[in-house]
Design a protein around this motif. Structure first.
Motif, PDB file in Angstrom:
ATOM      1  N   GLN A   3      -7.626   7.818   3.810  1.00  0.00           N
ATOM      2  CA  GLN A   3      -7.707   8.488   2.301  1.00  0.00           C
ATOM      3  C   GLN A   3      -6.791   8.102   1.256  1.00  0.00           C
ATOM      4  OE1 GLN A   3      -7.145  12.425   3.295  1.00  0.00           O
ATOM      5  NE2 GLN A   3      -8.124  13.413   1.159  1.00  0.00           N
ATOM      6  N   VAL A  33       1.808  17.179  -3.570  1.00  0.00           N
ATOM      7  CA  VAL A  33       1.348  17.268  -2.394  1.00  0.00           C
ATOM      8  C   VAL A  33       2.537  16.766  -1.400  1.00  0.00           C
ATOM      9  CG1 VAL A  33       0.801  15.450  -1.151  1.00  0.00           C
ATOM     10  CG2 VAL A  33      -0.395  15.488  -3.024  1.00  0.00           C
ATOM     11  N   LEU A  35       3.644  16.541   2.562  1.00  0.00           N
ATOM     12  CA  LEU A  35       3.900  16.293   3.642  1.00  0.00           C
ATOM     13  C   LEU A  35       4.669  16.403   4.429  1.00  0.00           C
ATOM     14  CD1 LEU A  35       2.754  12.525   2.563  1.00  0.00           C
ATOM     15  CD2 LEU A  35       1.577  14.553   2.796  1.00  0.00           C
ATOM     16  N   ALA A 162       0.910  26.808  -0.983  1.00  0.00           N
ATOM     17  CA  ALA A 162      -0.011  26.446  -0.413  1.00  0.00           C
ATOM     18  C   ALA A 162      -0.931  26.653  -1.564  1.00  0.00           C
ATOM     19  CB  ALA A 162      -0.912  26.172   0.612  1.00  0.00           C
ATOM     20  N   ASP A 167      -0.922  20.617  -2.683  1.00  0.00           N
ATOM     21  CA  ASP A 167      -1.739  20.278  -1.210  1.00  0.00           C
ATOM     22  C   ASP A 167      -0.971  19.876  -0.164  1.00  0.00           C
ATOM     23  OD1 ASP A 167      -3.046  18.367   0.559  1.00  0.00           O
ATOM     24  OD2 ASP A 167      -4.135  17.410  -1.172  1.00  0.00           O
ATOM     25  N   ARG A 169       0.278  19.291   4.021  1.00  0.00           N
ATOM     26  CA  ARG A 169      -0.566  18.622   5.112  1.00  0.00           C
ATOM     27  C   ARG A 169       0.608  18.936   5.947  1.00  0.00           C
ATOM     28  NH1 ARG A 169      -5.137  14.715   3.622  1.00  0.00           N
ATOM     29  NH2 ARG A 169      -5.828  15.526   1.226  1.00  0.00           N
ATOM     30  N   GLU A 170       0.045  19.079   7.357  1.00  0.00           N
ATOM     31  CA  GLU A 170       0.902  18.960   8.408  1.00  0.00           C
ATOM     32  C   GLU A 170       0.758  18.273   9.521  1.00  0.00           C
ATOM     33  OE1 GLU A 170       2.520  23.455   8.311  1.00  0.00           O
ATOM     34  OE2 GLU A 170       0.545  23.708   8.896  1.00  0.00           O
ATOM     35  N   VAL A 172       1.863  15.522   9.616  1.00  0.00           N
ATOM     36  CA  VAL A 172       1.207  13.765   9.104  1.00  0.00           C
ATOM     37  C   VAL A 172       2.933  13.362   8.906  1.00  0.00           C
ATOM     38  CG1 VAL A 172       0.621  13.254   6.604  1.00  0.00           C
ATOM     39  CG2 VAL A 172      -1.002  14.765   7.445  1.00  0.00           C
ATOM     40  N   LEU A 192      -3.339   7.797   5.691  1.00  0.00           N
ATOM     41  CA  LEU A 192      -3.627   8.395   4.807  1.00  0.00           C
ATOM     42  C   LEU A 192      -2.372   7.590   3.781  1.00  0.00           C
ATOM     43  CD1 LEU A 192      -3.491  11.222   2.383  1.00  0.00           C
ATOM     44  CD2 LEU A 192      -1.532  11.844   4.059  1.00  0.00           C
TER      45      LEU A 192
END
Length: 390
Positions: A3, A33, A35, A162, A167, A169-170, A172, A192
């Motif tokens: 992605q 984003v 991460l 959030a 965005d 993302r856990e 990751v 990703l």
């Protein structure tokens, strides 16, 4: 299939620093984003002692810790919960007349920063805090310092970000971060790829690896503070305690449990640590000596964590010296929970305005990365995205 995401700012690390940076950026409409390799706030940010103190910080941290104190006062508006934050006061104890002299000198050096430190002699300590052990010569009291629950507060910053459109993302784990001349490319294995114009390195004890990847090797080490919590006891202590020179610290929560720290855990893996039997007896003995009421109390849990630490006990905070658009914020051990929100705000200002309202030159990475040469001009001003009302 990999992605791919394009954004304005990528953040590595979802602790209180990365989460608050994401929150302040979203409050200004900046696409983000974030991460996080595990769960947001689950590493050092969520397993620390929970002290929210300014007392004891170095002079260079005073402007940062003062701003953080203001932000903690706005906590429910920032993250939607009070996080069990109380301004209980912080009492730093001296075990000798020499230590008491050091506390007096510190009070004199830090006048003007709003801490209103009060030096207490042995007699005044006995009158106001009769539950203390007898082996204390005096102390320094900061009336508006306090404590909070890190397991509630730390993840709440990322959740609040959030809710404003970040965005997040856990689970990751970032495996590589580089700059290709046009922007940053951050990858998590073959699953990703995030491309961004700015990158914030907020990876805690793992941040040094990313700094080194940009030619900025620093002597970051990991430490593993040892903690324990007792069964609920009748409430006897209404302040957070520390000791000049370190060794032990303690607080009691509204439910009656006493949270106590001191000593170190052990680690054979860079990602994990455990309490270790060797330090448990000393921690319990020291706690009972400082707080005789704890004798016979049951300890219901021991724990530790992995914290990033710098040799001068100051964080690395500010722009990269090699790569425009890269900003570091790590090595905050011992201070990160309290100053974390202010560090996040500083990062957002550096991204959006190219400068911060709080001086951070003392924390620049150049003090360690001797090989780093001046960075090129920073990228053009960040593009803003208007937030819509819910």
């Amino acid at each position: 299939m990999m992605q791919r995401i394009d954004t304005e700012v990528a953040i590595i690390g979802g602790g209180i620093v990365g989460g608050s940076a994401a929150l302040f950026l979203r409050r200004q409409g900046v696409p983000v984003v974030l991460l996080e390799a595990a769960l947001c706030g689950a590493k050092a940010s969520g397993v620390n002692y929970g002290g929210v103190r300014r007392q004891g910080r170095g002079l260079e941290q005073m402007p940062l810790t003062r701003r953080a104190h203001e932000l903690w006062g706005q906590l429910p508006d920032l993250i939607g919960i009070d996080g069990e934050y109380v301004r209980s006061g912080h009492l730093k104890l001296a075990c000798s007349e020499a230590d008491l002299a050091l506390l007096e000198a510190y009070r004199d050096r830090t006048r003007g920063f709003g801490m209103n430190l009060e030096i207490l002699g042995r007699g005044e300590l006995a009158r106001r805090f009769g539950w203390l052990g007898r082996d204390v010569a005096g102390g320094s009291f900061c009336p508006e310092d306090g404590h909070a629950n890190p397991r509630l507060v730390s993840p709440a910053f990322a959740r609040a970000a959030a809710a404003l459109g970040a965005d997040v993302r856990e689970g990751v784990r970032v495996t590589s971060a580089e700059h290709d001349g046009a922007g940053f490319i951050v990858r998590a294995g073959d699953a990703l790829e995030v491309r961004s114009r700015f990158l914030l390195n907020c990876a805690g004890a793992w941040a040094g690896r990313f700094a080194e990847g940009f030619g900025e090797a620093v002597p970051e080490t990991s430490i593993h503070p040892l903690m324990m919590v007792t069964e609920p006891l009748p409430v006897f202590m209404d302040v957070s305690l520390g000791v000049q020179g370190g060794g032990i610290y303690a607080r009691q929560v509204a439910r009656g449990n006493c949270v106590i720290g001191g000593g170190r855990g052990v680690s054979t893996d860079p990602d994990y640590a455990r309490p270790g039997r060797a330090g448990l007896g000393a921690l319990m003995a020291n706690a009972a000596k400082l707080l005789p009421v704890l004798r016979g109390a049951q300890v219901i849990r021991f724990w530790t964590g992995v914290e990033g630490n710098m040799p001068d006990h100051n964080p690395v905070l500010g722009p990269s010296a090699t790569t425009p658009g890269l900003f570091h914020a790590f090595g905050l051990s011992g201070a990160g929970f309290q100053i974390g929100p202010a560090v996040g705000e500083v990062l957002s200002e550096l991204v959006v305005r190219g400068r911060s309202s709080i001086p951070v030159d003392a924390f620049r990475i150049e003090r360690y990365a001797a090989a780093a040469h001046g960075a090129a001009a920073r990228p053009e001003s960040v593009r803003e995205q208007t937030l819509e009302s819910p």
